[in-house]
Every structure is written in C-alpha cells, then in structure tokens.
Design a protein around this motif. Structure first.
Motif: not given
Length: 479
Positions: A417-424
């Motif tokens: 979810x963080x990756x989808x939110x733009x925070x890899x």
C-alpha cells in the motif's frame, strides 16, 4: 459426445435439467441471474441444466418458487428414477457422500489422532465447552454443550473405524462423539493456523472422511444425519482452507463444494455463508474476479436478514469490483459494509463471534484495506492507496501475537500500500525485516502479496538505491 449421450449424465437429473432450463428461459432469467437469486454460482446452474449434478437438498424448492414452476420441479424430484429414500432421508447419490478427496484412503488411525503421532496437538488447550474457536455444537448450536474429557476422545474416535451400525448406538453416545470431534477440530484449528503442519492437515482430512462415512451410514440406517453433516461441513471448511493456503486450489474447491452440499443438506445457513466466503477468496487468488463476484453475491443471497452475512457479502463484492476495475461499485460496497458492521446486533454476534469486538474490526479493516489496495493498483490513485494504508494499519494494530501468518500477510500488504501511495522507501523498510520469512512461507496468500509488492517496486522504483538493495537481497534469499 452430446450431453444427452454422455455416461456422466444421469437420465433423471437430465430430465430435471431440461425442465429447469425451460422454466428459467420462460422466466426471462440468465443462469447468472438465477444463480444470484438462489445463492449459487452460475456454473453450478449450468451443470444442473446439463444433468451433470444432482440438485442439493433444499435447493429445488427455492428454484421452483423463484421460477414460478408451480411445484413442477419439486414433483419431478419427488419421484426420481433411482431407488427411493425413506421419508425424511437424504438421497444416497454420489454427489452428496462421495467421491470425496482421498475417499479411498485408509480409515482414521484413531489411536494416533491425539497421541504421539501429533505431539504438538496434545499441547493445545482442550475446550471444556462449545462453542470453541468459533465452532458451535452440531446438534445444539451455541447453548454451551460440555465436551468429553480429552482422554475419552480417543475411545470415541474408534467408533469411526468400527462397524457403522454400532456408531452412536444411543443418542447420548452419538452426542458425545459429535462433541468430541468438534473439540478435536478446535484444537486442530489452533495447531494448523498457529503453525502450518502437514500432519495436522492430514488428520483433519482423515477425520473428515470418517465423519462423511458416518453420515452416510446413519442416513442409510433410517435417520437424517443432520449433526454429522453440520460437523462434516465444519471439517470441510478447515480442510479446504489448509489446502488453499498450500496453493492446492483444486482440492480446496472440492472440499468447499462438499462442505456446501453438506451445509445445504443440514440447512446450515451459517456454514453456507462462510464456505461461500472461502470459495470467493480462492477464485480471487486464481485471478478470477467474475467468479469471485458470483460467490460474493451468493453470500448475500443466503439470508438477507442477517447483517453479518450481508456485511461479508459487501466486503467480498468490494474486492471483486476492485479487481474488475469498477471503482464506484467497490466504494459503494465498502461504505455499505462498514455501515452494516456498525449495526450488528446480538444475533449477529452470537452466530458470528469472530465478526464482533476487536476481532471483527480486525477482519473488516483487513478486507477494506485489501480492496482499497487492489483499487489503487488498477487506478494508480495514491489517495486511495493512503486510505489502504490507514485501514491495513488499523487491522494490523489489533493482531494478537499468535496470528503469525496473518501478521506476515498484513505486513506485506501494508508495504504494498505504501508503494502504491508513492513511498517505496517506507515499503522496503516494512518488508525488509520479514523478507526471508515471506519467501520461505508456504501460504498462498502470503506468496500472492509478496509477488504483488515486488511487481510494484520493480515497475516504478527499480532504479532507487533502497529498492535495488532490497531486490538483490530478495534474489539472494530465493536462491
């Protein structure tokens, strides 16, 4: 070869199928629409119309009423070409009692079920009363039946391998055996879902085959085996989940299908709803949103007056619509699910205790987080992904320590979810500490979450130093 000449088609069920098709077309319904109204997947309606399946107990009346057949479907089934059953008994057709997975395996080795063959099982706390682990008494529901002592259960289980005309010779002996088998299943659930075990899964299936044969023998002896069928449905659900976790979807669906038929035969609406939930999950893992939606809608068709069932139906439909790229429908069902969950009453909490209190919030927020993450994947909407982070974090915060597999799964989902939110960076920071455990896990749902996370990281952030380091470590762990 045509359906009419196939040896797999029973002539009596073929006639029922032709009449069913006639009334369905006359009513102007598709197989999908009819399936939704009676709570079955459209593929099962298709098999009924093709004469390939015997209609489950209690379904024919629903079909007759929905299609306005005026009793014609019921009348046809009332006098099937096969040998008639005694009044009140179930047909002994193969579709109800056999063939079941591993049906030709040896009988239950009852002395080993609770002894040295499964030492970790003996350490599980023995329930003194039912319900236990959400399992109600198959005879008396949730009134609080006492269970036999652990030491007495081995002797009781010997009845499953003895002459079936002597199993449960008295009502008291039968109740004791059913109570004991339910207590055993509660221990097996703790064992299986606390620490995956092939031996535990094998024990569940061996006991399940014994219960199914017991039900068949009771039915043939002149009594309706309601308690045995309810218990068999409970065992089938656990067996299916264990197979599903190991990626054995075909066997899992077979167990779920048998459990559903046994639940129908025993008129167990609660078991039917939860089995359909598992079937919906299984087809989602197979990447089939259309079938997932069909099963999810069937949950709601079981009993529209039970809010807990409707809550489940909305949650599973939301995930199906997310996978199908229907943003509006997904959001609508998530909103409805939360409203229904907030309005659960005492009956709902009694029938579905796992959907009440903190555990209920955990389950609902986990499903919401999964649906929002799926929606973020297909839409690229980072705001939706942040909502997925919030819902998954709420669920994660409520996890008890013993739910190790669920903790691992939610950790990966939160990272994704963080990756989808733009925070890899947040994603690899979360996933890094559990990477080795996730790669070595045998659970299918964990593997699916991990693959999704890796696709997102590689597709968008592959050149980022933190992501490159994470991917190199993942390759090293996988080798």
């Amino acid at each position: 070869m045509s359906v009419g000449t196939s040896p797999a088609v029973d002539a009596g069920w073929g006639e029922f199928g032709r009449l069913l098709r006639f009334h369905r077309r006359r009513a102007g319904l598709t197989q999908l629409q009819l399936g939704r109204r009676v709570g079955y997947h459209h593929s099962f309606i298709s098999r009924l119309e093709g004469g390939l399946r015997e209609p489950p107990f209690d379904l024919v009346n629903r079909l007759d009423a929905v299609l306005g057949a005026g009793g014609g479907l019921v009348a046809l089934i009332a006098s099937p070409p096969a040998a008639p059953c005694a009044p009140g008994l179930l047909p002994t057709a193969p579709t109800l009692f056999s063939p079941i997975p591993g049906g030709d395996a040896p009988d239950v080795d009852s002395p080993g079920v609770l002894s040295g063959d499964t030492p970790s099982l003996t350490a599980q706390p023995w329930p003194s009363r039912l319900p236990a682990e959400g399992l109600a008494c198959p005879l008396h529901g949730r009134v609080g039946c006492a269970t036999p002592d652990r030491e007495a259960v081995t002797d009781l289980l010997a009845g499953l391998t003895g002459p079936y005309d002597r199993v449960g010779e008295t009502a008291g002996a039968e109740a004791e055996l059913l109570h004991g088998l339910t207590a055993v299943l509660a221990c097996l659930i703790r064992e299986a879902f606390g620490r995956a075990s092939d031996a535990c899964a094998s024990t569940v299936e061996r006991l399940l085959r014994g219960v199914a044969r017991w039900a068949e023998a009771v039915n043939a002896g002149g009594r309706l085996p309601s308690g045995q069928l309810r218990l068999a449905a409970q065992y089938a659900q656990v067996a299916g989940r264990l197979r599903m976790e190991r990626g054995q979807g075909g066997v899992a669906m077979a167990w779920f299908g048998h459990g559903l038929r046994w639940a129908d035969a025993a008129r167990d609406a609660e078991a039917r709803a939860t089995l359909l939930s598992d079937m919906s999950t299984l087809v989602r893992l197979d990447g089939d949103p259309a079938s997932m939606l069909g099963y999810a809608q069937a949950i709601g068709a079981v009993d529209g007056k039970r809010r807990w069932m409707m809550t489940l139906a909305d949650l599973y439909q939301a995930r199906a619509y997310a996978l199908g790229h229907d943003v509006a429908a997904c959001r609508r069902h998530l909103s409805t699910a939360r409203r229904r969950f907030a309005r659960l009453d005492d009956r709902d909490r009694l029938e579905a205790p796992w959907l009440s209190g903190a555990e209920g919030v955990l389950r609902v927020e986990s499903a919401v987080g999964g649906a929002l993450r799926d929606l973020a994947v297909v839409t690229g909407d980072r705001a939706v992904a942040r909502r997925a982070v919030e819902a998954t974090a709420r669920s994660y915060a409520l996890l008890p320590p013993v739910m190790r597999s669920t903790r691992l799964l939610l950790t990966l989902r939160l990272a994704d979810s963080w990756a989808c939110a733009g925070d890899p960076v947040a994603a690899v920071t979360l996933a890094g500490p559990v990477l080795e455990e996730a790669v070595g896990a045998r659970e299918l749902m964990v593997a699916v979450e991990l693959r999704g996370l890796h696709r997102r990281l590689a597709g968008r952030w592959g050149d980022l130093p933190e992501v490159r380091e994470y991917r190199e470590r993942a390759r090293a762990v996988s080798e």
